[in-house]
Design an enzyme around this catalytic site. Structure first.
Site, mmCIF file in Angstrom:
data_model
loop_
_atom_site.group_PDB
_atom_site.id
_atom_site.type_symbol
_atom_site.label_atom_id
_atom_site.label_comp_id
_atom_site.label_asym_id
_atom_site.label_seq_id
_atom_site.Cartn_x
_atom_site.Cartn_y
_atom_site.Cartn_z
ATOM 1 C CD GLU A 122 -2.728 -1.716 2.280
ATOM 2 O OE1 GLU A 122 -2.462 -0.230 3.236
ATOM 3 O OE2 GLU A 122 -3.672 -2.434 2.511
ATOM 4 C CD GLU A 179 -5.211 -8.300 1.875
ATOM 5 O OE1 GLU A 179 -5.862 -7.077 2.594
ATOM 6 O OE2 GLU A 179 -3.681 -7.424 1.785
#
Length: 367
Positions: free
Chosen positions: A165, A280
């Protein structure tokens, strides 16, 4: 003989309490429908695609239903939290590998692969980080951490999420870089430092950049997806060792469905000889109304359409959900919970470890 559609209708209604007396029948049929060759693991392995989930070691050790479901349905695992800095680093000079080692031991016992998550992130940092890490020592602390952690598992992991991220298009910074401690303390080359150190330490693991909010064709996600692609292009042009991109795939039922933009993104990565992992996946159903069966059907449709689209691309090489049972989903936390207070039904198995329609949709979507 019931068709799958009939079975799913009966199972959903029974679990919702709509058909008195049918609950035990539906549960028995559900168990038969997902075991052995009909398990998600067996189905995916026959097609050469690792499929699995994020796990918590304490549950693997202490909850037989949880451990049994993970063992039967998953061929690849990833740690929810125990490989992050906060879990691994109780003190600047101490490492605690017990939780992560337990996952590796479980995976070895059940012939499963393991992904590492993660080596560098702006969150889940230990309490001592802010008072200890400075511009003068940050680069060394980052490289020492990667050498120690990746070295501990060298040759044992399928892949590492090396950097997690790093893009935030709202930051106002050049190239959409996130305002993170690593950017502030190390500088913009922290990503290169992390990937090069990981490659030197564990040449066998597939090195992955992992991010969220890049799946749909909304303005914000198109912009972020473009910045992720630009980051990867810069890495490749500079010879930074990267093997894959992780698309987290936290989706929301009722939002615009991922489509052409993501497909083109995956294909652009293929042109760069990069693999793609769905890392995810779950489906937030907080926007859905109606009966449980209706909500389940909508969630299942998201799974089916999304995974079918991704699995059709030859460089998509793994699919993982963020958890395996609704019992423990993070989506029941305050930020993402349903406004009516009902628990989320967002994963392949419900809170009682019974398969949801999402399970069958995921299995069918693989091919």
């Amino acid at each position: 003989m019931r068709t799958r559609r009939e079975f799913l209708k009966v199972a959903s209604l029974a679990l919702a309490g709509a058909l008195p007396g049918t609950g035990s029948i539906a549960r028995a049929e559900a168990t038969t429908e997902v075991s052995g060759a009909r398990s998600l693991r067996a189905h995916a392995e026959a097609r050469g695609l690792p499929v699995g989930c994020a796990v918590v070691p304490g549950r693997l050790a202490n909850e037989p239903d949880y451990a049994g479901t993970v063992a039967a349905q998953s061929s690849i695992l990833v740690a929810e939290n125990v490989m992050k800095w906060k879990a691994l680093r109780p003190a600047p000079d101490k490492f605690d590998f017990r939780g992560a080692d337990a996952i590796l031991a479980f995976a070895s016992a059940h012939e499963q692969k393991v992904r590492g998550h993660n080596l560098c992130w702006h969150e889940a940092l230990p309490d001592w980080f802010e008072g200890t890490v400075t511009k003068e020592n940050a680069r060394q602390i980052l490289t020492d951490h990667i050498r120690t952690v990746a070295g501990h598992y060298a040759g044992k992991l399928h892949s590492w999420d090396v950097v997690n991220e790093a893009i935030d298009t709202k930051s106002g910074l050049p190239d959409g870089m996130r305002k993170s401690p690593w950017l502030a303390l190390v500088g913009p080359d922290y990503i290169e430092v992390a990937f090069r150190t990981a490659r030197e330490t564990d040449p066998k693991a597939l090195l992955t950049y992992n991010d969220y909010g890049i799946e749909s064709d909304t303005h914000d996600q198109i912009e972020k997806r473009g910045q992720v692609l630009a980051l990867v292009r810069r890495m490749k042009a500079s010879g930074v060792p990267i093997d894959a991109v992780g698309v987290q795939s936290h989706l929301t039922a009722g939002d615009p469905a991922p489509g052409a933009g993501l497909r083109e993104f995956v294909r652009e990565l293929r042109q760069m000889n990069l693999q793609v992992f769905v890392t995810e996946m779950d489906v937030n159903e907080r926007k859905l109304q109606g009966s449980m069966a209706e909500r389940d059907a909508a969630v299942a449709a998201v799974y089916k359409n999304y995974v079918a689209m991704m699995a059709a691309e030859p460089n998509v090489r793994a699919v993982l959900t963020w958890g395996i049972t609704d019992r423990y989903t993070w989506l029941d936390g305050a930020k993402y919970a349903r406004p009516d207070g009902y628990p989320q039904r967002c994963l392949p198995f419900d809170a009682d470890y019974q398969p949801t329609p999402a399970f069958f949709a995921l299995r069918d979507a693989i091919g």
